[in-house]
Design a protein around this motif. Structure first.
Motif, PDB file in Angstrom:
ATOM      1  N   LEU A  39      -4.076   2.986   4.523  1.00 32.44           N
ATOM      2  CA  LEU A  39      -2.672   2.614   4.587  1.00 32.44           C
ATOM      3  C   LEU A  39      -2.435   1.457   5.558  1.00 32.44           C
ATOM      4  O   LEU A  39      -1.726   0.509   5.248  1.00 32.44           O
ATOM      5  CB  LEU A  39      -1.825   3.823   4.988  1.00 32.44           C
ATOM      6  N   PHE A  81      -0.268  12.368   4.259  1.00 29.13           N
ATOM      7  CA  PHE A  81      -1.533  11.999   3.614  1.00 29.13           C
ATOM      8  C   PHE A  81      -2.537  11.499   4.653  1.00 29.13           C
ATOM      9  O   PHE A  81      -2.907  10.315   4.656  1.00 29.13           O
ATOM     10  CB  PHE A  81      -1.303  10.903   2.565  1.00 29.13           C
ATOM     11  N   SER A 100      -8.978   5.693  -0.277  1.00 31.83           N
ATOM     12  CA  SER A 100      -7.782   5.101  -0.870  1.00 31.83           C
ATOM     13  C   SER A 100      -7.240   6.115  -1.869  1.00 31.83           C
ATOM     14  O   SER A 100      -7.976   7.001  -2.312  1.00 31.83           O
ATOM     15  CB  SER A 100      -8.126   3.788  -1.563  1.00 31.83           C
ATOM     16  N   PRO A 101      -5.992   6.000  -2.267  1.00 29.99           N
ATOM     17  CA  PRO A 101      -5.458   6.970  -3.226  1.00 29.99           C
ATOM     18  C   PRO A 101      -6.120   6.872  -4.596  1.00 29.99           C
ATOM     19  O   PRO A 101      -6.065   7.806  -5.381  1.00 29.99           O
ATOM     20  CB  PRO A 101      -3.973   6.652  -3.296  1.00 29.99           C
ATOM     21  N   LYS A 110       0.351   9.056  -6.107  1.00 34.24           N
ATOM     22  CA  LYS A 110       0.618  10.491  -5.927  1.00 34.24           C
ATOM     23  C   LYS A 110       1.628  11.015  -6.940  1.00 34.24           C
ATOM     24  O   LYS A 110       1.809  12.219  -7.072  1.00 34.24           O
ATOM     25  CB  LYS A 110       1.102  10.780  -4.500  1.00 34.24           C
ATOM     26  N   ARG A 134       0.829  -1.206   0.000  1.00 37.26           N
ATOM     27  CA  ARG A 134       0.000   0.000   0.000  1.00 37.26           C
ATOM     28  C   ARG A 134       0.865   1.258   0.000  1.00 37.26           C
ATOM     29  O   ARG A 134       0.512   2.258  -0.629  1.00 37.26           O
ATOM     30  CB  ARG A 134      -0.986  -0.023   1.165  1.00 37.26           C
ATOM     31  N   LEU A 165       0.524   4.006  -2.838  1.00 37.62           N
ATOM     32  CA  LEU A 165       0.280   5.413  -2.510  1.00 37.62           C
ATOM     33  C   LEU A 165       1.330   6.299  -3.169  1.00 37.62           C
ATOM     34  O   LEU A 165       0.994   7.316  -3.790  1.00 37.62           O
ATOM     35  CB  LEU A 165       0.311   5.599  -0.988  1.00 37.62           C
ATOM     36  N   HIS A 183      -5.526   9.189   3.896  1.00 41.00           N
ATOM     37  CA  HIS A 183      -5.319   7.785   3.520  1.00 41.00           C
ATOM     38  C   HIS A 183      -4.846   6.923   4.697  1.00 41.00           C
ATOM     39  O   HIS A 183      -4.438   5.777   4.504  1.00 41.00           O
ATOM     40  CB  HIS A 183      -4.303   7.685   2.378  1.00 41.00           C
TER      41      HIS A 183
END
Length: 93
Positions: A77, A70, A90-91, A30, A22, A26, A73
């Motif tokens: 995460l 973040f 979630s991202p 991003k 994760r 992430l 999230h």
């Protein structure tokens, strides 16, 4: 009954996804470079590279750094779960 089997398979897949997975997801979502992640998190980019490449496991320091950067999230995460009503996504969302 068919839906129960589908749910069980989904849960099994989620159980196999690690916090490290994760973190990498992430980071990718991003679109950050290692240098940008280093600057945002305060953790050395070599640590992030080692984590990404499987040379080390995720630890509390990594998780806390990313939660500060973040916070939306944080739940996803650490658990893979989301709670959009509480601002936890979630991202990919």
């Amino acid at each position: 009954m068919g839906s129960d089997v589908h749910t069980e398979k989904y849960e099994e897949q989620q159980d196999q996804i690690t916090i490290r997975d994760r973190i990498v997801a992430l980071w990718d979502a991003k679109g950050l470079t290692a240098k940008e992640l280093e600057k945002a998190s305060g953790l050395d980019r070599d640590k992030w590279y080692a984590l990404r490449n499987g040379r080390r496991r995720a630890n509390e320091e990594d998780i806390m750094a990313l939660v500060k950067v973040f916070p939306e999230h944080a739940l996803w995460l650490v658990s893979g779960e989301t709670a959009p009503e509480a601002g936890q996504t979630s991202p990919e969302a």
